[in-house]
Design an enzyme around this catalytic site. Structure first.
Site, PDB file in Angstrom:
ATOM      1  N   ASP A 206       0.828  -1.200   0.000  1.00 28.89           N
ATOM      2  CA  ASP A 206       0.000   0.000   0.000  1.00 28.89           C
ATOM      3  C   ASP A 206       0.865   1.254   0.000  1.00 28.89           C
ATOM      4  O   ASP A 206       1.889   1.314   0.690  1.00 28.89           O
ATOM      5  CB  ASP A 206      -0.904  -0.006   1.236  1.00 28.89           C
ATOM      6  CG  ASP A 206      -1.825   1.182   1.309  1.00 28.89           C
ATOM      7  OD1 ASP A 206      -2.770   1.239   0.517  1.00 28.89           O
ATOM      8  OD2 ASP A 206      -1.580   2.069   2.152  1.00 28.89           O
ATOM      9  N   GLU A 248      13.343 -15.934  -1.143  1.00 32.34           N
ATOM     10  CA  GLU A 248      13.536 -17.165  -0.362  1.00 32.34           C
ATOM     11  C   GLU A 248      12.308 -18.070  -0.440  1.00 32.34           C
ATOM     12  O   GLU A 248      12.407 -19.281  -0.288  1.00 32.34           O
ATOM     13  CB  GLU A 248      13.807 -16.825   1.099  1.00 32.34           C
ATOM     14  CG  GLU A 248      15.093 -16.070   1.357  1.00 32.34           C
ATOM     15  CD  GLU A 248      15.236 -15.713   2.830  1.00 32.34           C
ATOM     16  OE1 GLU A 248      14.636 -16.439   3.673  1.00 32.34           O
ATOM     17  OE2 GLU A 248      15.922 -14.723   3.153  1.00 32.34           O
TER      18      GLU A 248
END
Length: 525
Positions: A206, A248
């Site tokens: 956001d 990851e």
């Protein structure tokens, strides 16, 4: 806990159809009038049949709800109105079993004034350095520290009883974090890991360009460069660190980045930063062939240098619904009212919204569908005494707020409250049941049937680039792979280009087999 997303990336996000869920208004599972995770779980078969690849959830965290959940008090807890963390984990897992990934919303610019950090700062303990506290200007500190204005209207500063002021680019209940402090950066990286460990496939960021502030907090003077709080260079180090975390887990980011400078915009999409960003020029473009083509061309050109896919969106929880916007005079987008002109012709708006759906779903890149757009919902008029959006109050009533696009969905025409659940937190307009999903599912000519068919047929356009075809004025025509998309935005019917099969149309052809105005068609070459 759900299984972590594998540390691989198959590129699903580059062409995904992603459905935006505003939980409070989606479906009410416990009958209290507020949408919740139980309601979403009960509608997963509907979303699977719609054919979407992922769900983006606007904030579902613990919150006082002063700004629809974008005032977060605890990122590791689900708001009790929506359910529990265990339910969220079940939802993520159940959706994944249906082939639907989950994207959550992160609000890094600010937190709620009920967040433990801010409460500790107000109590006089350590922690004020995590926010932006400053003495005021004027003889007695009675003036705000600078001239910054809130996105919701009025000064971006609120004074405390002890005389200090704190910064909030949005509502006073949303104090801005100090992203120059390492604890703020570490906390958000830990939050990302928390949700990635629970199987979340991506994060929507956001207000992604607002985090960093000039430490001197200068006035916003005209022509100042760089801007004291928009698109500052130090932001990119933050997103590089985030990208390392996401990689990851094979997770992805989509940023809410409002920037007029195409080159600056593209910097957020470099291979070691965000994967995608919302395309607001397309959303805010009026129903005009030349301007839409320019928006499409500019968007693709902006993304090409960094190899990022474009995103296409017609509506979201902050913007007047597509049917209503496109049913108004094409006078340009007004950010104060979030719409195009007045008055509204819903029949016209619906024809255009159907054509726009086929246009957006044929373009290269990812597409976001805001809940209810597949039902053709119009903007609702909310009685003044029922408006909850803080933008309305802080504007002194001049901004209608965003509640009109957040009215709870109609699911079943013959049930109370159109099958949403309990009495909705925002009132549903009279006649809302006419848009109910169960009624539309049985109608092959409905908006829902159109979206289902378009999402199913979308692979016909392949993964290749867009090639524009010669077309009359007011007509957009392009090909991708072996499929063609033609959209007639003119007043008169046009002949279709050579093709072997008509795949889908947003409205019927005329008796001569021509494409009428405000209508789109998909063809096989």
């Amino acid at each position: 806990m759900g299984q972590p997303t594998p540390a691989t990336d198959d590129g699903w996000w580059r062409s995904a159809v992603i459905y935006q869920v505003y939980v409070r208004s989606f479906a009410d599972g416990d009958g209290d009038g507020t949408g919740d995770l139980a309601g979403v779980r009960s509608r997963l078969p509907y979303l699977a049949e719609l054919g979407v690849d992922a769900l983006w959830f606007t904030p579902w965290y613990r919150s006082p709800m002063k700004d629809g959940g974008y005032d977060v008090a605890d990122y590791r807890a689900i708001d009790p109105a929506f359910g529990t963390l265990a339910e969220a984990e079940k939802l993520i897992a159940e959706a994944r079993e249906l082939g639907i990934r989950t994207i959550v919303d992160i609000v890094p610019n600010h937190v709620s004034d009920q967040h433990p950090w801010f409460r500790a700062a107000l109590a006089g303990g350590p922690g004020r350095e995590l926010f932006h506290f400053r003495p005021g200007r004027g003889e007695h500190g009675e003036l705000p520290p600078n001239d910054w204005q809130s996105e919701f209207g009025g000064p971006a500063w609120t004074r405390l009883p002890d005389g200090d002021w704190y910064l909030h680019l949005f509502a006073p209940e949303q104090p801005d974090l100090n992203w120059a402090h390492p604890a703020v950066r570490q906390e958000h990286e830990d939050i990302l890991r928390f949700w990635f460990e629970r199987g979340v496939a991506g994060v929507r960021v956001d207000s992604a360009a607002l985090l960093a502030k000039d430490p001197e907090l200068p006035d916003v003077t005209e022509g100042r460069a760089p801007h004291p709080y928009v698109d500052r260079d130090e932001l990119h180090d933050v997103y590089r660190a985030w990208r390392a975390v996401a990689d990851e887990y094979g997770a992805v980011f989509v940023g809410e980045v409002w920037l007029p400078d195409a080159e600056r915009f593209a910097r957020y999409l470099r291979p070691d930063e965000l994967h995608t960003a919302f395309n607001f020029s397309f959303l805010t473009c009026p129903w005009d062939a030349d301007r839409l083509r320019t928006s499409i061309d500019d968007t693709l050109a902006e993304h090409a240098p960094v190899g990022a896919p474009a995103t296409w969106v017609l509506c979201n929880h902050d913007v007047t619904r597509t049917v209503t916007r496109y049913g108004r005079a094409d006078t340009g987008f007004d950010f104060a009212t979030k719409a195009f002109g007045t008055p509204t012709d819903l029949a016209l708006g619906t024809r255009r919204a159907r054509a726009a759906a086929l246009l957006s779903l044929a373009l290269p890149g990812a597409v976001y569908v805001y809940q209810g757009e597949e039902l053709g919902l119009p903007e609702a008029d909310i009685p003044l005494d029922r408006i909850e959006d803080p933008m309305h109050a802080r504007s002194g009533g001049t901004d209608p707020g965003r509640d009109g696009c957040r009215v709870p969905l109609p699911w079943a025409a013959g049930e109370p409250h159109a099958g949403f659940g309990g009495e909705p937190w925002l009132p549903q307009p009279d006649g809302w049941a006419a848009y109910a999903a169960d009624r539309q599912a049985e109608d092959p000519g409905s908006m829902l049937s159109l979206y289902r068919a378009a999402i199913r047929l979308r692979p016909e356009f392949g993964d290749g680039p867009l090639t524009w075809l010669p077309a009359p004025d007011g007509v957009l025509a392009f090909t991708r792979a072996d499929a063609l998309c033609v959209v007639n935005l003119a007043d008169t019917p046009v002949d279709l280009p050579a093709h072997t099969e008509l795949l889908l149309h947003s409205g019927p052809l005329d008796t001569a087999g021509r494409l009428p105005g405000d209508t789109a068609v998909w063809l096989r070459a």
